[in-house]
Structure formats: structure tokens, C-alpha cells
Write a protein that holds these residues in place. Structure first.
Motif, PDB file in Angstrom:
ATOM      1  N   ILE A  27       0.864  -1.184   0.000  1.00 46.32           N
ATOM      2  CA  ILE A  27       0.000   0.000   0.000  1.00 46.32           C
ATOM      3  C   ILE A  27       0.900   1.232   0.000  1.00 46.32           C
ATOM      4  O   ILE A  27       1.714   1.434   0.905  1.00 46.32           O
ATOM      5  N   SER A  28       0.737   2.042  -1.047  1.00 46.97           N
ATOM      6  CA  SER A  28       1.579   3.230  -1.181  1.00 46.97           C
ATOM      7  C   SER A  28       0.877   4.269  -2.031  1.00 46.97           C
ATOM      8  O   SER A  28      -0.034   3.951  -2.800  1.00 46.97           O
ATOM      9  N   ASN A  29       1.308   5.523  -1.877  1.00 48.10           N
ATOM     10  CA  ASN A  29       0.770   6.595  -2.716  1.00 48.10           C
ATOM     11  C   ASN A  29       1.816   7.172  -3.649  1.00 48.10           C
ATOM     12  O   ASN A  29       1.568   8.162  -4.342  1.00 48.10           O
ATOM     13  N   THR A  30       3.030   6.578  -3.657  1.00 46.57           N
ATOM     14  CA  THR A  30       4.102   7.048  -4.537  1.00 46.57           C
ATOM     15  C   THR A  30       4.893   5.853  -5.054  1.00 46.57           C
ATOM     16  O   THR A  30       4.937   4.801  -4.403  1.00 46.57           O
ATOM     17  N   PRO A  31       5.531   5.978  -6.204  1.00 44.41           N
ATOM     18  CA  PRO A  31       6.408   4.907  -6.677  1.00 44.41           C
ATOM     19  C   PRO A  31       7.631   4.772  -5.766  1.00 44.41           C
ATOM     20  O   PRO A  31       8.113   5.762  -5.211  1.00 44.41           O
ATOM     21  N   ASP A  32       8.119   3.563  -5.609  1.00 42.47           N
ATOM     22  CA  ASP A  32       9.319   3.316  -4.808  1.00 42.47           C
ATOM     23  C   ASP A  32      10.539   3.547  -5.695  1.00 42.47           C
ATOM     24  O   ASP A  32      10.849   2.745  -6.575  1.00 42.47           O
ATOM     25  N   THR A  33      11.226   4.635  -5.458  1.00 43.80           N
ATOM     26  CA  THR A  33      12.422   4.954  -6.248  1.00 43.80           C
ATOM     27  C   THR A  33      13.708   4.900  -5.415  1.00 43.80           C
ATOM     28  O   THR A  33      14.784   5.227  -5.921  1.00 43.80           O
ATOM     29  N   ASP A  34      13.582   4.492  -4.148  1.00 50.57           N
ATOM     30  CA  ASP A  34      14.732   4.551  -3.252  1.00 50.57           C
ATOM     31  C   ASP A  34      15.246   3.187  -2.796  1.00 50.57           C
ATOM     32  O   ASP A  34      16.349   3.101  -2.242  1.00 50.57           O
ATOM     33  N   SER A  35      14.487   2.131  -2.995  1.00 49.36           N
ATOM     34  CA  SER A  35      14.910   0.816  -2.512  1.00 49.36           C
ATOM     35  C   SER A  35      16.139   0.321  -3.255  1.00 49.36           C
ATOM     36  O   SER A  35      16.281   0.532  -4.468  1.00 49.36           O
ATOM     37  N   GLU A  36      17.010  -0.354  -2.523  1.00 52.73           N
ATOM     38  CA  GLU A  36      18.140  -1.004  -3.165  1.00 52.73           C
ATOM     39  C   GLU A  36      17.656  -2.231  -3.929  1.00 52.73           C
ATOM     40  O   GLU A  36      16.702  -2.891  -3.534  1.00 52.73           O
ATOM     41  N   GLY A  37      18.311  -2.531  -5.046  1.00 54.29           N
ATOM     42  CA  GLY A  37      17.944  -3.695  -5.832  1.00 54.29           C
ATOM     43  C   GLY A  37      16.959  -3.373  -6.935  1.00 54.29           C
ATOM     44  O   GLY A  37      16.574  -2.215  -7.155  1.00 54.29           O
ATOM     45  N   THR A  38      16.547  -4.413  -7.638  1.00 54.26           N
ATOM     46  CA  THR A  38      15.620  -4.294  -8.766  1.00 54.26           C
ATOM     47  C   THR A  38      14.409  -5.193  -8.526  1.00 54.26           C
ATOM     48  O   THR A  38      14.459  -6.099  -7.679  1.00 54.26           O
ATOM     49  N   PRO A  39      13.317  -4.956  -9.260  1.00 55.17           N
ATOM     50  CA  PRO A  39      12.169  -5.857  -9.122  1.00 55.17           C
ATOM     51  C   PRO A  39      12.527  -7.319  -9.342  1.00 55.17           C
ATOM     52  O   PRO A  39      11.993  -8.201  -8.654  1.00 55.17           O
ATOM     53  N   LYS A  40      13.425  -7.607 -10.290  1.00 58.77           N
ATOM     54  CA  LYS A  40      13.844  -8.986 -10.527  1.00 58.77           C
ATOM     55  C   LYS A  40      14.536  -9.568  -9.287  1.00 58.77           C
ATOM     56  O   LYS A  40      14.280 -10.712  -8.894  1.00 58.77           O
ATOM     57  N   GLN A  41      15.393  -8.789  -8.675  1.00 57.18           N
ATOM     58  CA  GLN A  41      16.084  -9.264  -7.479  1.00 57.18           C
ATOM     59  C   GLN A  41      15.109  -9.455  -6.320  1.00 57.18           C
ATOM     60  O   GLN A  41      15.216 -10.424  -5.558  1.00 57.18           O
ATOM     61  N   TRP A  42      14.155  -8.563  -6.171  1.00 56.10           N
ATOM     62  CA  TRP A  42      13.162  -8.729  -5.105  1.00 56.10           C
ATOM     63  C   TRP A  42      12.307  -9.971  -5.355  1.00 56.10           C
ATOM     64  O   TRP A  42      12.019 -10.729  -4.421  1.00 56.10           O
ATOM     65  N   ALA A  43      11.902 -10.160  -6.620  1.00 56.21           N
ATOM     66  CA  ALA A  43      11.105 -11.339  -6.961  1.00 56.21           C
ATOM     67  C   ALA A  43      11.882 -12.622  -6.694  1.00 56.21           C
ATOM     68  O   ALA A  43      11.325 -13.608  -6.196  1.00 56.21           O
ATOM     69  N   ASP A  44      13.172 -12.618  -7.026  1.00 63.11           N
ATOM     70  CA  ASP A  44      13.994 -13.801  -6.769  1.00 63.11           C
ATOM     71  C   ASP A  44      14.066 -14.099  -5.275  1.00 63.11           C
ATOM     72  O   ASP A  44      14.061 -15.262  -4.863  1.00 63.11           O
ATOM     73  N   ALA A  45      14.163 -13.049  -4.466  1.00 58.33           N
ATOM     74  CA  ALA A  45      14.221 -13.246  -3.017  1.00 58.33           C
ATOM     75  C   ALA A  45      12.916 -13.831  -2.485  1.00 58.33           C
ATOM     76  O   ALA A  45      12.923 -14.745  -1.647  1.00 58.33           O
ATOM     77  N   ILE A  46      11.789 -13.332  -2.980  1.00 64.82           N
ATOM     78  CA  ILE A  46      10.491 -13.842  -2.531  1.00 64.82           C
ATOM     79  C   ILE A  46      10.297 -15.276  -2.984  1.00 64.82           C
ATOM     80  O   ILE A  46       9.882 -16.151  -2.210  1.00 64.82           O
ATOM     81  N   THR A  47      10.595 -15.552  -4.255  1.00 67.35           N
ATOM     82  CA  THR A  47      10.457 -16.908  -4.776  1.00 67.35           C
ATOM     83  C   THR A  47      11.401 -17.866  -4.060  1.00 67.35           C
ATOM     84  O   THR A  47      11.040 -19.004  -3.746  1.00 67.35           O
ATOM     85  N   GLY A  48      12.620 -17.400  -3.781  1.00 64.27           N
ATOM     86  CA  GLY A  48      13.560 -18.234  -3.051  1.00 64.27           C
ATOM     87  C   GLY A  48      13.059 -18.592  -1.667  1.00 64.27           C
ATOM     88  O   GLY A  48      13.282 -19.714  -1.186  1.00 64.27           O
ATOM     89  N   ALA A  49      12.381 -17.656  -1.018  1.00 63.10           N
ATOM     90  CA  ALA A  49      11.824 -17.929   0.307  1.00 63.10           C
ATOM     91  C   ALA A  49      10.726 -18.983   0.251  1.00 63.10           C
ATOM     92  O   ALA A  49      10.424 -19.624   1.265  1.00 63.10           O
ATOM     93  N   LYS A  50      10.129 -19.165  -0.950  1.00 64.91           N
ATOM     94  CA  LYS A  50       9.086 -20.183  -1.141  1.00 64.91           C
ATOM     95  C   LYS A  50       9.628 -21.353  -1.960  1.00 64.91           C
ATOM     96  O   LYS A  50       8.906 -21.982  -2.726  1.00 64.91           O
ATOM     97  N   HIS A  51      10.888 -21.655  -1.795  1.00 67.01           N
ATOM     98  CA  HIS A  51      11.539 -22.819  -2.402  1.00 67.01           C
ATOM     99  C   HIS A  51      11.441 -22.815  -3.923  1.00 67.01           C
ATOM    100  O   HIS A  51      11.247 -23.850  -4.549  1.00 67.01           O
ATOM    101  N   GLY A  52      11.554 -21.636  -4.517  1.00 65.03           N
ATOM    102  CA  GLY A  52      11.585 -21.517  -5.967  1.00 65.03           C
ATOM    103  C   GLY A  52      10.240 -21.651  -6.647  1.00 65.03           C
ATOM    104  O   GLY A  52      10.195 -21.826  -7.872  1.00 65.03           O
ATOM    105  N   ASP A  53       9.148 -21.534  -5.912  1.00 62.53           N
ATOM    106  CA  ASP A  53       7.817 -21.736  -6.475  1.00 62.53           C
ATOM    107  C   ASP A  53       7.032 -20.424  -6.508  1.00 62.53           C
ATOM    108  O   ASP A  53       6.400 -20.047  -5.516  1.00 62.53           O
ATOM    109  N   PRO A  54       7.022 -19.707  -7.633  1.00 61.12           N
ATOM    110  CA  PRO A  54       6.265 -18.452  -7.699  1.00 61.12           C
ATOM    111  C   PRO A  54       4.758 -18.669  -7.621  1.00 61.12           C
ATOM    112  O   PRO A  54       4.017 -17.735  -7.285  1.00 61.12           O
ATOM    113  N   ASP A  55       4.291 -19.888  -7.920  1.00 58.05           N
ATOM    114  CA  ASP A  55       2.863 -20.174  -7.843  1.00 58.05           C
ATOM    115  C   ASP A  55       2.347 -20.197  -6.407  1.00 58.05           C
ATOM    116  O   ASP A  55       1.127 -20.214  -6.193  1.00 58.05           O
TER     117      ASP A  55
END
Length: 358
Positions: A270-298
């Protein structure tokens, strides 16, 4: 030529046959090493033997039909060789078992200014959202955690000179008691402090930084956690990456026990502005989330309440929309978030029906 000499070829043939028989060994039917005939089941005792195949072989070689009510067979004992004996692994049932109502909810909320209305709408929609999910899952088992996009607890200015803090109700006496987890990016919020925040401990039971079914007042406690105030940043990509990291979820970590291998994960931004300050990229964040779920994006459902036009620099939108199969983006300007959460609930149902615990 004498009769004896004329019979010598016959004698040679007979000798050859005897020699061949000696080399081949005895008749298997008469040998003590003969293969025994197939065994039939003992007389019925009223119990059906447990079998590994859907049909079995009888002494006549005819299959015995499967009992459709139990999934087992009746009659003769199976003589089918198990897959393991053939060197093939038993892969188990490949069909999804579903999440069975076990869901981990992660709310990642901006602490920038002008978030009052959005935080209030989230709090108003939360009871409807939870009630809808409860109606879909008889054994609803949840973990609910709120994190913000800032690693500072409360207000840095107020913490440094609390007596001059301009925010009404700021908990100056709690500044010295703030823990390391309170000031860790991605750690669950338990004591929101700052401008327009709850400014009190929310009373999360069990010493955890997330809510479970043990929480006596789920709606009231969530309302306390979600009013995180306006005294911080909106580094949501960095916050979600830290929240699901092994460092925070392993035993001894700030969020220890939050993520479960056999639970679906739903992430709500939930936000009212784009996130332009976080370290990393959407791909890296997605990899971290998927990795936390044992490589299963589903096994992840992504939901975001933000500007729905998804500007090119909107990294959170990219994360939600392009890396996970189950997602929904809602307009943060809507006055009622309940319809958007209804759509998110449908995404949960879809993902849960296909879920295979790791």
C-alpha cells in the motif's frame, strides 16, 4: 557291415541327448528351487488387505476390480513388484493438495506523508477481507505481519530530542526501550510510533512480531499495527525482501516462524508514490520472494493498492505484475478497498487450489 556297427550312430545320438540333459539341469517342476505358484488370499476375516495397486492378480490371472468406495482392492493379495524394487523412486501423489486455509499475510505499507486515508481504508476493509477468506476455508490458519518501508523506529527527530517532538502522543518514555528489531528493515511492526501513528504497543501475544489465531482481538490488533503513521520512507521493495529473508525468518530472527513451508504467501503493498529509493531491482526482489518459497512463484499471491497506471519508474508495480502468476493491482484513490480485496480473495482461491507444499 555287422548289425552292431550299423547301430553305432543311434547309440551316439542317445549319448548326445543324455549329455545335453545333464548340462541343462533338472526339470524345474521337480526341483526344490522351482518358483512356487501364486498364493491366494487366506480365508476372509472381514478385513481388506492393504494393497499398492489398483488391481491384483489371482491364481487364474484375472484382475480383481477396485472398490470405488475405499480406493483399495478386494479379494486376492497383490503380487505386483513395488516400483522401488525396480529401481524407480516413489514420487507420491503428484496432484496438488491445496493450502487448506494455511496462509501467511505480509502487509508492506508506506510511511510517507498523506497516507492517513489509505491506512484508514485498509483498516476498514480488513474485517471484510478476513471474513471472506474464513468463509472459503473451513480450517483458516493465518500468520499476519505488518512491515513498513523504513528501518527507523518512530521519528528520528523525536528520538533525538523527544521533549521537543511535535507529534501529539509520541511515546517518549519508550524510546530507550526500543529493540534492535524495532529498527530493522523488514521486521514486523509491533509498536507503531510517529506522526499520526498508533503510538502504543499493540499487544501481540507470544512475543512474536506477527499475529496468529492465538491473538484474542484480531481486528483491533491489526488496526493498531496498520496505523503505522507518516514519519518514514516508502522503500517497499527493500522492505519485502528483508521481511522474507532467511536472516529474519530463521530461529532467532526478528520474524522467526512467520514463513511456513506449507502455507501460501500473500503480499499486499500500500503506497501513494512509486518506490524509487529501494536497493535492488524488481527482478532481485522477486527472486528473493520466490527463493523464500523454495523456488515456487505459484505459491505467492501479489496484491498492490497504488496508482494503477504503473508508470515506467514504478518498481513495485513491476514486481507485482510481471513476476508472479497470481496478482491484482487496485487504485489507492478508491474510497472503499473491500471490492479490491474481494478480487484478491479470488486470486487466493485460485492459487490455493493449485498449491503443492514444499
Amino acid at each position: 557291415m555287422s548289425a552292431e556297427r550299423r547301430r553305432s550312430p543311434a547309440r551316439l545320438a542317445l549319448a548326445s541327448l543324455l549329455l545335453t540333459a545333464a548340462c541343462e539341469g533338472p526339470d524345474p517342476a521337480a526341483s526344490s528351487f522351482a518358483v512356487p505358484p501364486a498364493m491366494t488370499a487366506p480365508a476372509s476375516t472381514g478385513e481388506v488387505p492393504e494393497l499398492s495397486t489398483s488391481t491384483t492378480s489371482t491364481t487364474t490371472g484375472e484382475p480383481v476390480p477396485e472398490d470405488s468406495s475405499t480406493g483399495t482392492t478386494t479379494g486376492e493379495v497383490s503380487t505386483t513388484t513395488p516400483l522401488q524394487d525396480l529401481g524407480m523412486p516413489d514420487l507420491g501423489d503428484p496432484h496438488p493438495v491445496g493450502c487448506r486455509g494455511k496462509i501467511d499475510f505480509l502487509f508492506v505499507i508506506s510511511r510517507l506523508g498523506y497516507m492517513e486515508n489509505m491506512q484508514a481504508r485498509l483498516i476498514d476493509a480488513f474485517p471484510h477481507f478476513i471474513a471472506t477468506i474464513e468463509s472459503k476455508f473451513a480450517d483458516f490458519d493465518y500468520h499476519i505481519m505488518v512491515v513498513d518501508g523504513d528501518e527507523t523506529w518512530g521519528s528520528a527527530a523525536c528520538n533525538a530530542a523527544c521533549q521537543a517532538c511535535p507529534y501529539p502522543g509520541y511515546p517518549c518514555d519508550a524510546v530507550a526501550e526500543a529493540s534492535a528489531c524495532d529498527a530493522t528493515m523488514g521486521a514486523g511492526t509491533v509498536f507503531p510510533a510517529g506522526d499520526a501513528a498508533t503510538n502504543e504497543s499493540c499487544g501481540v501475544v507470544g512475543g512474536r512480531r506477527y499475529l496468529t489465531r492465538e491473538q484474542p482481538d484480531l481486528q483491533g490488533t491489526f488496526a493498531c499495527l496498520a496505523q503505522i503513521g507518516l514519519s518514514g520512507d516508502d522503500e517497499l521493495g527493500e522492505a519485502v525482501t528483508a521481511a522474507v529473508s532467511p536472516a529474519l525468518n530463521e530461529p532467532g530472527g526478528c520474524n522467526a516462524g512467520f514463513l511456513r513451508d506449507d502455507a501460501l504467501l500473500m503480499v499486499t503493498f500500500i503506497s501513494n508514490t512509486p518506490d524509487t529509493d529501494s536497493e535492488g531491482t524488481p527482478k532481485q526482489w522477486a527472486d528473493a520472494i520466490t527463493g523464500a518459497k523454495h523456488g515456487d512463484p505459484d505459491s505467492v499471491v501479489m496484491f498492490s493498492i497504488q496508482k494503477p497506471d504503473c508508470n515506467p519508474w514504478d518498481t513495485v508495480c513491476d514486481l507485482v505484475k510481471y513476476y508472479f502468476p497470481y496478482w491484482h493491482i487496485a487504485d489507492n484513490d478508491e474510497t472503499d478497498y473491500r471490492p479490491a480485496f474481494d478480487v484478491a480473495t479470488d486470486r487466493i482461491s485460485q492459487a490455493c487450489s493449485a498449491f503443492i507444499p514444499q
